[in-house]
Write a protein that holds these residues in place. Structure first.
Motif, PDB file in Angstrom:
ATOM      1  N   UNK A  80       4.541  12.126   4.268  1.00  0.00           N
ATOM      2  CA  UNK A  80       5.858  12.779   4.213  1.00  0.00           C
ATOM      3  C   UNK A  80       6.917  11.937   4.917  1.00  0.00           C
ATOM      4  N   UNK A  81       6.533  11.341   6.035  1.00  0.00           N
ATOM      5  CA  UNK A  81       7.480  10.513   6.794  1.00  0.00           C
ATOM      6  C   UNK A  81       7.857   9.262   5.996  1.00  0.00           C
ATOM      7  N   UNK A  82       6.886   8.686   5.315  1.00  0.00           N
ATOM      8  CA  UNK A  82       7.164   7.502   4.490  1.00  0.00           C
ATOM      9  C   UNK A  82       8.055   7.874   3.301  1.00  0.00           C
ATOM     10  N   UNK A  83       7.801   9.042   2.721  1.00  0.00           N
ATOM     11  CA  UNK A  83       8.647   9.512   1.613  1.00  0.00           C
ATOM     12  C   UNK A  83      10.087   9.731   2.087  1.00  0.00           C
ATOM     13  N   UNK A  84      10.207  10.241   3.312  1.00  0.00           N
ATOM     14  CA  UNK A  84      11.536  10.475   3.893  1.00  0.00           C
ATOM     15  C   UNK A  84      12.271   9.143   4.102  1.00  0.00           C
ATOM     16  N   UNK A  85      11.539   8.170   4.620  1.00  0.00           N
ATOM     17  CA  UNK A  85      12.122   6.831   4.842  1.00  0.00           C
ATOM     18  C   UNK A  85      12.570   6.208   3.522  1.00  0.00           C
ATOM     19  N   UNK A  86      11.778   6.446   2.509  1.00  0.00           N
ATOM     20  CA  UNK A  86      12.072   5.965   1.167  1.00  0.00           C
ATOM     21  C   UNK A  86      13.379   6.597   0.668  1.00  0.00           C
ATOM     22  N   UNK A  87      13.428   7.908   0.790  1.00  0.00           N
ATOM     23  CA  UNK A  87      14.569   8.675   0.289  1.00  0.00           C
ATOM     24  C   UNK A  87      15.860   8.321   1.036  1.00  0.00           C
ATOM     25  N   UNK A  88      15.752   8.192   2.347  1.00  0.00           N
ATOM     26  CA  UNK A  88      16.945   7.941   3.159  1.00  0.00           C
ATOM     27  C   UNK A  88      17.208   6.447   3.356  1.00  0.00           C
ATOM     28  N   UNK A  89      16.324   5.615   2.829  1.00  0.00           N
ATOM     29  CA  UNK A  89      16.464   4.174   2.959  1.00  0.00           C
ATOM     30  C   UNK A  89      16.548   3.742   4.436  1.00  0.00           C
ATOM     31  N   UNK A  90      15.610   4.224   5.233  1.00  0.00           N
ATOM     32  CA  UNK A  90      15.563   3.884   6.659  1.00  0.00           C
ATOM     33  C   UNK A  90      14.343   3.013   6.953  1.00  0.00           C
ATOM     34  N   UNK A  91      14.476   2.078   7.914  1.00  0.00           N
ATOM     35  CA  UNK A  91      13.304   1.299   8.347  1.00  0.00           C
ATOM     36  C   UNK A  91      12.246   2.213   8.978  1.00  0.00           C
ATOM     37  N   UNK A  92      10.983   1.758   8.935  1.00  0.00           N
ATOM     38  CA  UNK A  92       9.912   2.521   9.587  1.00  0.00           C
ATOM     39  C   UNK A  92       9.229   1.697  10.677  1.00  0.00           C
ATOM     40  N   UNK A  93       8.896   2.379  11.773  1.00  0.00           N
ATOM     41  CA  UNK A  93       8.139   1.772  12.870  1.00  0.00           C
ATOM     42  C   UNK A  93       6.767   2.445  12.863  1.00  0.00           C
ATOM     43  N   UNK A  94       5.745   1.642  12.651  1.00  0.00           N
ATOM     44  CA  UNK A  94       4.413   2.198  12.404  1.00  0.00           C
ATOM     45  C   UNK A  94       3.415   1.939  13.526  1.00  0.00           C
ATOM     46  N   UNK A  95       2.726   3.021  13.901  1.00  0.00           N
ATOM     47  CA  UNK A  95       1.618   2.984  14.855  1.00  0.00           C
ATOM     48  C   UNK A  95       0.337   2.928  14.020  1.00  0.00           C
ATOM     49  N   UNK A  96      -0.470   1.895  14.219  1.00  0.00           N
ATOM     50  CA  UNK A  96      -1.608   1.708  13.303  1.00  0.00           C
ATOM     51  C   UNK A  96      -2.889   1.329  14.037  1.00  0.00           C
ATOM     52  N   UNK A  97      -3.159   2.037  15.154  1.00  0.00           N
ATOM     53  CA  UNK A  97      -4.369   1.694  15.909  1.00  0.00           C
ATOM     54  C   UNK A  97      -5.625   1.918  15.065  1.00  0.00           C
ATOM     55  N   UNK A  98      -6.340   0.837  14.820  1.00  0.00           N
ATOM     56  CA  UNK A  98      -7.576   0.892  14.042  1.00  0.00           C
ATOM     57  C   UNK A  98      -7.363   1.159  12.562  1.00  0.00           C
ATOM     58  N   UNK A  99      -6.124   1.172  12.120  1.00  0.00           N
ATOM     59  CA  UNK A  99      -5.833   1.541  10.727  1.00  0.00           C
ATOM     60  C   UNK A  99      -4.907   0.534  10.044  1.00  0.00           C
ATOM     61  N   UNK A 100      -4.676  -0.599  10.682  1.00  0.00           N
ATOM     62  CA  UNK A 100      -3.698  -1.563  10.161  1.00  0.00           C
ATOM     63  C   UNK A 100      -4.020  -1.999   8.730  1.00  0.00           C
ATOM     64  N   UNK A 101      -5.283  -2.316   8.502  1.00  0.00           N
ATOM     65  CA  UNK A 101      -5.670  -2.800   7.185  1.00  0.00           C
ATOM     66  C   UNK A 101      -5.388  -1.738   6.111  1.00  0.00           C
ATOM     67  N   UNK A 102      -5.800  -0.517   6.414  1.00  0.00           N
ATOM     68  CA  UNK A 102      -5.593   0.589   5.481  1.00  0.00           C
ATOM     69  C   UNK A 102      -4.100   0.832   5.221  1.00  0.00           C
TER      70      UNK A 102
END
Ligand SMILES: [Zn+2]
Length: 221
Positions: A80-102
Motif C-alpha cells: 500500500x505504501x509503494x502504491x501511495x508513493x507511485x500515485x503521489x510520485x514521492x521517493x521511497x526510503x526502504x528498510x530491508x533487513x534480511x529482505x533486500x534481495x526480495x
C-alpha cells in the motif's frame, strides 16, 4: 514510523523549514500495532500534505525478516505504501533487513521514480542491480568500523550514495562510544567514505549534497 511519528516529523519539518525535511509512512516494525483506522489516516495525511514542501518522501517502509509472525501484514502495508508513493510520485526510503534481495525483485512491478535502500548491508551481489536500476543507498556510522559496510561503500558509486544517522539508536563501537546517534556523526562518516574511496572528504560531502538534492528534489542552502 507510524501515524503519530509521521505527524510529529511533519511538524518538526514545518518548524525548521529548509533545515529539516520529513518522510512519512508506516515502518515494518509498527505494522502490527497500527489499527486499520490509523493506517487509513496515515495514507490520508500523506496525500493531503503532498504539496507541503516539508514532506519529501515516504519512509521508512519495507520488510523485516525478523518479524515473520506479521509477515502478511508487512507485505500488505508495504504494498500500500509503494502504491501511495507511485500515485503521489514521492521517493521511497526502504528498510530491508534480511529482505533486500526480495525487495529489489519486487520493485520493478511498481512505477517508482526514486528508491533508497537505507543501511544497505547484504547481499553484496544485489548491489549491481541496485546501481543498474538507479537506486540509492545510505550508510551511516558503521561505515567507520564494519568491514561489510566498508566493502559496500567501496563498491557503490559515489553518485548512488547518501549518508544517514539512523536512530534513535546508539552505536557502541569506537569512535561513537555508545552515544545516541545525531547528525554530528556525519562528518566522521563522510571522512570514512573518503578514505575508503581514496578521494577528498570535501568532494564526498559535495557529491552527497548533490545526491540529496537530486533524490529528494530539494535545493539545500
Ligand atoms: Zn531501518
Amino acid at each position: 514510523m507510524d501515524l503519530e511519528t509521521s505527524i510529529r516529523s511533519l511538524k518538526l519539518a514545518e518548524q525548521y523549514s529548509g533545515m529539516v525535511y520529513a518522510a512519512l509512512g508506516i515502518h515494518p516494525w509498527n505494522v502490527n500495532a497500527v489499527t486499520e483506522d490509523e493506517f487509513q489516516q496515515t495514507i490520508e495525511l500523506v496525500s493531503e500534505k503532498r504539496q507541503n514542501k516539508a514532506l519529501i518522501a515516504i519512509g521508512e517502509i519495507g520488510l523485516d525478516h525478523k518479524y515473520v509472525e506479521i509477515w502478511d501484514k508487512q507485505l500488505m502495508v508495504f504494498n500500500e505504501m509503494l502504491r501511495l508513493a507511485e500515485k503521489l510520485d514521492l521517493p521511497v526510503i526502504i528498510h530491508s533487513r534480511g529482505t533486500t534481495e526480495q525487495i529489489v525483485e519486487m520493485l520493478p512491478s511498481y512505477n517508482l521514480k526514486k528508491v533508497l535502500l537505507h543501511w544497505f548491508s547484504n547481499p553484496i551481489s544485489v548491489l549491481s542491480k541496485v546501481v543498474e536500476n538507479g537506486y540509492y543507498i545510505t550508510e551511516g556510522p558503521p561505515t567507520v568500523y564494519s568491514n561489510g559496510i566498508r566493502e559496500v561503500a567501496r563498491r557503490i558509486p559515489l553518485t548512488n550514495l547518501l549518508t544517514e544517522t539512523d536512530g534513535p539508536i546508539r552505536f557502541f563501537k569506537q569512535p561513537f562510544d555508545g552515544k545516541k546517534t545525531t547528525p554530528a556523526f556525519i562528518p566522521t562518516v563522510v571522512k570514512a567514505i573518503a578514505e575508503i574511496k581514496k578521494v577528498d572528504a570535501t568532494l564526498v560531502a559535495e557529491q552527497i549534497k548533490k545526491n540529496f538534492e537530486a533524490f529528494f528534489g530539494v535545493k539545500l542552502n
